[in-house]
Design an enzyme around this catalytic site. Structure first.
Site, PDB file in Angstrom:
ATOM      1  N   ASP A 231     -15.064  -4.387  -6.887  1.00  0.00           N
ATOM      2  CA  ASP A 231     -15.189  -5.546  -5.344  1.00  0.00           C
ATOM      3  C   ASP A 231     -16.594  -6.178  -5.921  1.00  0.00           C
ATOM      4  O   ASP A 231     -17.235  -5.033  -6.127  1.00  0.00           O
ATOM      5  CB  ASP A 231     -15.175  -5.074  -4.027  1.00  0.00           C
ATOM      6  CG  ASP A 231     -14.264  -6.535  -3.185  1.00  0.00           C
ATOM      7  OD1 ASP A 231     -13.297  -6.903  -3.179  1.00  0.00           O
ATOM      8  OD2 ASP A 231     -15.504  -7.101  -2.879  1.00  0.00           O
TER       9      ASP A 231
ATOM     10  N   CYS B 214      -2.246 -14.335  -3.414  1.00  0.00           N
ATOM     11  CA  CYS B 214      -1.081 -14.949  -1.597  1.00  0.00           C
ATOM     12  C   CYS B 214      -1.999 -16.389  -1.706  1.00  0.00           C
ATOM     13  O   CYS B 214      -2.265 -17.224  -0.708  1.00  0.00           O
ATOM     14  CB  CYS B 214      -2.901 -13.820  -1.215  1.00  0.00           C
ATOM     15  SG  CYS B 214      -4.735 -14.703  -1.365  1.00  0.00           S
TER      16      CYS B 214
ATOM     17  N   PHE C  77     -10.243  -6.173  -6.986  1.00  0.00           N
ATOM     18  CA  PHE C  77     -10.508  -6.691  -5.601  1.00  0.00           C
ATOM     19  C   PHE C  77     -10.473  -5.937  -4.495  1.00  0.00           C
ATOM     20  O   PHE C  77      -9.127  -6.127  -3.729  1.00  0.00           O
ATOM     21  CB  PHE C  77      -9.573  -7.892  -5.773  1.00  0.00           C
ATOM     22  CG  PHE C  77      -9.356  -9.078  -6.602  1.00  0.00           C
ATOM     23  CD1 PHE C  77     -10.877  -9.210  -7.218  1.00  0.00           C
ATOM     24  CD2 PHE C  77      -9.216  -8.804  -7.921  1.00  0.00           C
ATOM     25  CE1 PHE C  77     -10.931 -10.555  -7.986  1.00  0.00           C
ATOM     26  CE2 PHE C  77      -8.448  -9.731  -9.234  1.00  0.00           C
ATOM     27  CZ  PHE C  77     -10.074 -10.206  -8.993  1.00  0.00           C
TER      28      PHE C  77
ATOM     29  N   ARG D 213       1.112  -1.134  -0.014  1.00  0.00           N
ATOM     30  CA  ARG D 213       0.228   0.189  -0.407  1.00  0.00           C
ATOM     31  C   ARG D 213       0.889   1.354  -0.293  1.00  0.00           C
ATOM     32  O   ARG D 213       0.735   2.424  -0.242  1.00  0.00           O
ATOM     33  CB  ARG D 213      -1.284   0.213   1.084  1.00  0.00           C
ATOM     34  CG  ARG D 213      -2.560  -0.978   0.909  1.00  0.00           C
ATOM     35  CD  ARG D 213      -3.288  -0.377   2.481  1.00  0.00           C
ATOM     36  NE  ARG D 213      -2.888  -1.584   3.369  1.00  0.00           N
ATOM     37  CZ  ARG D 213      -3.451  -2.858   3.701  1.00  0.00           C
ATOM     38  NH1 ARG D 213      -4.426  -3.246   2.730  1.00  0.00           N
ATOM     39  NH2 ARG D 213      -2.937  -3.006   4.830  1.00  0.00           N
TER      40      ARG D 213
ATOM     41  N   ASP E  97      -4.946  -7.349  -6.767  1.00  0.00           N
ATOM     42  CA  ASP E  97      -4.779  -7.978  -5.325  1.00  0.00           C
ATOM     43  C   ASP E  97      -6.468  -9.131  -5.002  1.00  0.00           C
ATOM     44  O   ASP E  97      -7.211  -9.190  -3.913  1.00  0.00           O
ATOM     45  CB  ASP E  97      -4.600  -6.898  -4.341  1.00  0.00           C
ATOM     46  CG  ASP E  97      -4.258  -8.299  -2.817  1.00  0.00           C
ATOM     47  OD1 ASP E  97      -4.137  -8.871  -2.851  1.00  0.00           O
ATOM     48  OD2 ASP E  97      -4.669  -7.519  -1.940  1.00  0.00           O
TER      49      ASP E  97
HETATM   50  N1  SAH Z   1      -6.893  -5.469  -1.666  1.00  0.00           N
HETATM   51  C1  SAH Z   1      -6.962  -5.587  -0.470  1.00  0.00           C
HETATM   52  C2  SAH Z   1      -7.582  -7.324  -0.176  1.00  0.00           C
HETATM   53  C3  SAH Z   1      -8.394  -8.029  -1.263  1.00  0.00           C
HETATM   54  S1  SAH Z   1      -9.313  -9.126  -0.469  1.00  0.00           S
HETATM   55  C4  SAH Z   1      -7.125  -4.707   0.484  1.00  0.00           C
HETATM   56  O1  SAH Z   1      -6.036  -4.720   0.753  1.00  0.00           O
HETATM   57  O2  SAH Z   1      -7.498  -5.050   1.688  1.00  0.00           O
HETATM   58  C5  SAH Z   1     -10.132 -10.137  -2.022  1.00  0.00           C
HETATM   59  C6  SAH Z   1     -11.179  -9.185  -2.255  1.00  0.00           C
HETATM   60  O3  SAH Z   1     -11.177  -9.575  -3.646  1.00  0.00           O
HETATM   61  C7  SAH Z   1     -12.510  -9.719  -1.432  1.00  0.00           C
HETATM   62  O4  SAH Z   1     -12.928  -8.157  -0.633  1.00  0.00           O
HETATM   63  C8  SAH Z   1     -13.471 -10.449  -2.383  1.00  0.00           C
HETATM   64  O5  SAH Z   1     -14.890  -9.685  -2.348  1.00  0.00           O
HETATM   65  C9  SAH Z   1     -12.912 -10.068  -3.482  1.00  0.00           C
HETATM   66  N2  SAH Z   1     -13.382 -10.779  -5.048  1.00  0.00           N
HETATM   67  C10 SAH Z   1     -13.494 -11.753  -5.486  1.00  0.00           C
HETATM   68  N3  SAH Z   1     -13.340 -12.251  -5.776  1.00  0.00           N
HETATM   69  C11 SAH Z   1     -13.783 -10.990  -7.093  1.00  0.00           C
HETATM   70  C12 SAH Z   1     -14.540 -10.934  -8.304  1.00  0.00           C
HETATM   71  N4  SAH Z   1     -14.873 -12.079  -8.808  1.00  0.00           N
HETATM   72  N5  SAH Z   1     -14.577  -9.685  -9.094  1.00  0.00           N
HETATM   73  C13 SAH Z   1     -14.353  -8.876  -7.476  1.00  0.00           C
HETATM   74  N6  SAH Z   1     -13.770  -9.107  -6.496  1.00  0.00           N
HETATM   75  C14 SAH Z   1     -13.809 -10.336  -6.071  1.00  0.00           C
END
Ligand code: SAH
Length: 401
Positions: A255, A345, A233, A217, A305
């Site tokens: 998201d 991850c 995401f 970040r 992510d």
């Molecule tokens: N980048 C974030 C963490 C991401 S966690 C941070 O730094 O805090 C992964 C996220 O992906 C979750 O919020 C989940 O709701 C979302 N997600 C999962 N599959 C998805 C999709 N197909 N399209 C959009 N969002 C998705």
């Protein structure tokens, strides 16, 4: 509870001792020749080789594929409440540098990385959230809670043991207040002394936030001056907040979770950042990326992510295709001179494999991408030297030429 003297004995097959000799903590059920002494859920056992030589002391999980998790490889150091206490104290000492950087959200205990397999403890302001995913840590829950209370008497302790992995251990899901007060729906936690990240302890993902992405970040902040940013995401918008703080001209957070996007919106206001520069899009990232490629949209910075695509070895191939797909689309959306920050991850996707996937994606996208930086989980997510699976979060900073 009395401290067991590890009387129960788990004997391994001759050809399955190597990883334990290298101090990798997991003993799989297939490696076991016999179990004597009738150990119960989570109780200490002594692990011996086929000739009855001592290998380690571990904690027993009768229903799990990982039947024993080793905690001590020294015959003189038995597993006891004192050992668990001391390991938590030690783990906490290791976090001093992360606290000193101005973080009020810190992972205090990181499972295998702190020689406490199955225990996560995260501190957010005046709350400590624990998540227990092994029978062994469940067995020692009282001493875990009392040690955390001793270290941080001012903190409330909340449990988020509602992970899928508990089912594999035969443990029931559990969440709620253990000590002190119930957390508010959203709290704001200072990161690097600069940005407040929204955290939902009770209903957010994991223990409420993704502390592991802290270093990346900061990176996003440094790349965002006057940049148009696509944050895929986004969860509660941590990357987006850092992009705004870094001077982004516009930021799109994408998201599927409305709950997460709503928290992200409140984060913009809490940090006194400009809501006019942000969009919060409740959309499937795969579809949104395709849409933008078709429209010919370009961004200065794209962040990918995703959640863990590779849950098990059985779905690794499919997971790799998923990573390749989003990376191909993501690369196509970056302006020349811009960057893609891309992550995985999945512990099963090691850094070399991840780089290969992104290289294949760049070939497919017909993009000249150069690796200008590697990214990783922050240091409070300690990596166990003998257990490489604990180095699960890796990323690449790709400059598009
Ligand atoms: N980048 C974030 C963490 C991401 S966690 C941070 O730094 O805090 C992964 C996220 O992906 C979750 O919020 C989940 O709701 C979302 N997600 C999962 N599959 C998805 C999709 N197909 N399209 C959009 N969002 C998705």
């Amino acid at each position: 509870m009395t401290d067991s003297s590890s009387k129960a004995v788990v004997k391994l097959n001759a050809d399955r001792q190597k990883s334990l000799l290298r101090h990798h903590p997991w003993v799989f059920s297939k490696a076991i020749q016999s179990v004597t002494g009738d150990p119960k859920n989570g109780e200490p056992v002594t692990i011996v080789d086929d000739k009855e030589n001592f290998l380690a002391y571990g904690l027993y999980s009768p229903r799990s594929q990982i039947r024993v998790r080793a905690l001590s490889f020294d015959e003189n150091t038995k597993i006891s409440e004192e050992l668990i206490h001391d390991r938590i104290v030690q783990a906490n000492q290791l976090r001093a540098r992360v606290f000193a950087r101005g973080n009020d959200g810190v992972r205090l205990v990181s499972s295998e990385g702190d020689l406490l397999p199955g225990l996560i403890a995260d501190k957010y302001n005046e709350y400590i959230v624990i998540s227990i995913s092994s029978c062994g840590m469940e067995y020692y829950k009282d001493v875990i809670v009392s040690t955390l209370h001793e270290l941080y008497p001012e903190c409330s302790i909340y449990e988020r043991s509602d992970t899928k992995s508990r089912t594999k251990e035969g443990l029931e899901e559990h969440k709620g207040v253990i000590l002190g007060k119930e957390p508010e729906d959203t709290i704001y936690v200072k990161e690097e002394g600069q940005v407040y990240i929204p955290v939902d302890i009770k209903n957010g993902h994991k223990t409420g936030a993704y502390l592991d992405q802290r270093l990346s970040r900061i990176k996003v902040g440094s790349l965002s001056k006057n940049a148009s940013v696509l944050n895929c995401f986004s969860y509660t918008g941590g990357f987006g907040l850092w992009a705004l703080k870094g001077g982004a001209s516009k930021i799109e957070n994408v998201d599927v979770s409305e709950h997460a996007l709503n928290a992200a919106k409140t984060g913009v206001a809490f940090n006194h950042l400009d809501p006019g520069r942000c969009k919060f899009l409740k959309k499937d990232v795969f579809a949104y990326l395709r849409e933008q490629v078709e429209k010919g949209t370009k961004y200065d910075l794209v962040v990918l992510d995703p959640p863990k695509f590779a849950e098990s070895a059985a779905n690794l191939k499919k997971a790799c295709r998923g990573y390749q797909d989003i990376n191909r689309l993501g690369l196509m959306l970056v302006k020349k001179g811009g960057h893609l920050l891309t992550f995985s991850c999945s512990g099963l996707v090691d850094p070399a494999l991840f780089q290969k996937i992104v290289a294949d994606a760049a070939l497919d996208a017909k993009v000249d991408g150069r690796v200008v930086g590697t990214l990783r989980q922050d240091e409070d997510h300690v990596v166990s030297l003998p257990c490489p699976e604990t180095f699960y979060l890796k990323g690449l900073d790709i400059a598009v030429m």
